[in-house]
Design a protein around this motif. Sequence first.
Motif, short mmCIF file in Angstrom:
data_model
loop_
_atom_site.label_atom_id
_atom_site.label_comp_id
_atom_site.label_asym_id
_atom_site.label_seq_id
_atom_site.Cartn_x
_atom_site.Cartn_y
_atom_site.Cartn_z
N HIS A 171 -48.20 90.40 -0.04
CA HIS A 171 -46.79 90.09 -0.26
C HIS A 171 -46.35 90.61 -1.63
O HIS A 171 -47.07 90.45 -2.62
CB HIS A 171 -46.57 88.58 -0.19
CG HIS A 171 -46.85 88.02 1.17
ND1 HIS A 171 -45.90 87.93 2.14
CD2 HIS A 171 -47.99 87.55 1.72
CE1 HIS A 171 -46.43 87.41 3.24
NE2 HIS A 171 -47.71 87.18 3.01
N PHE A 172 -45.15 91.20 -1.66
CA PHE A 172 -44.58 91.74 -2.89
C PHE A 172 -43.12 91.33 -3.01
O PHE A 172 -42.32 91.64 -2.12
CB PHE A 172 -44.69 93.27 -2.92
CG PHE A 172 -46.10 93.76 -2.88
CD1 PHE A 172 -46.85 93.84 -4.05
CD2 PHE A 172 -46.70 94.11 -1.69
CE1 PHE A 172 -48.16 94.26 -4.01
CE2 PHE A 172 -48.01 94.54 -1.64
CZ PHE A 172 -48.75 94.62 -2.81
N ASP A 173 -42.81 90.64 -4.10
CA ASP A 173 -41.43 90.22 -4.34
C ASP A 173 -40.62 91.37 -4.92
O ASP A 173 -41.17 92.31 -5.51
CB ASP A 173 -41.40 89.05 -5.33
CG ASP A 173 -42.02 87.79 -4.76
OD1 ASP A 173 -41.91 87.58 -3.52
OD2 ASP A 173 -42.61 87.02 -5.53
N SER A 174 -39.32 91.27 -4.79
CA SER A 174 -38.41 92.22 -5.40
C SER A 174 -38.65 92.23 -6.91
O SER A 174 -38.98 91.21 -7.51
CB SER A 174 -36.97 91.79 -5.09
OG SER A 174 -36.06 92.69 -5.65
N ASP A 175 -38.51 93.41 -7.53
CA ASP A 175 -38.75 93.54 -8.97
C ASP A 175 -37.46 93.99 -9.64
O ASP A 175 -37.12 95.17 -9.65
CB ASP A 175 -39.88 94.54 -9.22
CG ASP A 175 -40.31 94.62 -10.66
OD1 ASP A 175 -39.54 94.20 -11.56
OD2 ASP A 175 -41.42 95.10 -10.92
N PRO A 228 -37.07 97.08 -4.36
CA PRO A 228 -36.69 95.94 -3.53
C PRO A 228 -37.88 95.23 -2.90
O PRO A 228 -37.84 94.03 -2.67
CB PRO A 228 -35.80 96.56 -2.45
CG PRO A 228 -36.17 97.99 -2.40
CD PRO A 228 -36.63 98.35 -3.80
N ASN A 229 -38.97 95.97 -2.63
CA ASN A 229 -40.09 95.43 -1.88
C ASN A 229 -39.57 94.75 -0.63
O ASN A 229 -38.57 95.20 -0.06
CB ASN A 229 -41.00 94.59 -2.77
CG ASN A 229 -41.74 95.49 -3.74
OD1 ASN A 229 -42.31 96.49 -3.34
ND2 ASN A 229 -41.72 95.15 -5.02
N SER A 230 -40.20 93.69 -0.17
CA SER A 230 -39.78 93.12 1.11
C SER A 230 -40.29 91.69 1.26
O SER A 230 -41.38 91.38 0.76
CB SER A 230 -40.34 93.96 2.26
OG SER A 230 -40.02 93.41 3.52
N PRO A 231 -39.53 90.84 1.96
CA PRO A 231 -40.09 89.53 2.30
C PRO A 231 -41.18 89.64 3.36
O PRO A 231 -41.96 88.72 3.56
CB PRO A 231 -38.88 88.75 2.83
CG PRO A 231 -37.88 89.78 3.22
CD PRO A 231 -38.14 90.99 2.37
N LEU A 232 -41.25 90.79 4.05
CA LEU A 232 -42.29 91.04 5.06
C LEU A 232 -43.57 91.50 4.36
O LEU A 232 -43.50 92.26 3.39
CB LEU A 232 -41.83 92.11 6.05
CG LEU A 232 -40.52 91.85 6.77
CD1 LEU A 232 -40.11 93.07 7.58
CD2 LEU A 232 -40.62 90.62 7.64
N PRO A 233 -44.73 91.10 4.85
CA PRO A 233 -45.97 91.53 4.19
C PRO A 233 -46.37 92.95 4.55
O PRO A 233 -46.09 93.45 5.64
CB PRO A 233 -47.01 90.55 4.74
CG PRO A 233 -46.49 90.18 6.09
CD PRO A 233 -44.99 90.17 5.95
N VAL A 234 -47.03 93.60 3.60
CA VAL A 234 -47.72 94.86 3.87
C VAL A 234 -48.93 94.50 4.72
O VAL A 234 -49.59 93.48 4.49
CB VAL A 234 -48.18 95.53 2.55
CG1 VAL A 234 -49.10 96.70 2.83
CG2 VAL A 234 -46.97 95.96 1.73
N LEU A 235 -49.22 95.31 5.72
CA LEU A 235 -50.37 95.11 6.59
C LEU A 235 -51.43 96.15 6.24
O LEU A 235 -51.14 97.34 6.25
CB LEU A 235 -49.98 95.25 8.06
CG LEU A 235 -48.77 94.44 8.54
CD1 LEU A 235 -48.46 94.75 9.99
CD2 LEU A 235 -48.98 92.95 8.32
#
Length: 169
Positions: free
Chosen positions: A10-14, A20-27
């Motif tokens: 998980h990565f929050d917006s910076d 922006p990153n995403s509320p969705l997780p990287v898989l």
Amino acid sequence: MSIPQPELLHFDSDDTTGYPNSPLPVLVYRQVLDTSDADELADAFESMFKRHGWPPAWRYHLYDFDHFHSTAHEALGIFRGQARARLGGPNGRETVLSAGDVLVLPAGVGHASIESDDDFCMVGAYPPGQDPEIERGDPTQLEAAQARVASVTLPENTPVGGPLKSLWG
């Protein structure tokens, strides 16, 4: 064939870097395919991605600068070599990607190669109708990038198989 379970990152917006990153997780799927022949592995990734609704678009390495795509989700199938990648933008965190791995990046998540083998190479794929723009963080444009990310439709399946809704729902 059973569908492997991915690592979820998980990565929050910076706000400071404009990623922006995403509320969705990287898989991160580890060792999805196992073969010693890189050409066969690339073909196998392309076939698998296409079969699950993510048409392959290119074979290339990972750019050595932080960037993101606010208009498309991206699947990366590593078919040769190894790389140390940074996910989440300039202030993100590092992970190692190796031949056989698949990385699924939700729209907006920053990514870059920090260091890689000379022969490191991947297959890239996107859901139908999604065209990636290469973007770099700009704090003054963060809100607009977040709006674009939020409007990207979710594909039905992961590029390795199985419903995406259970992971990104």
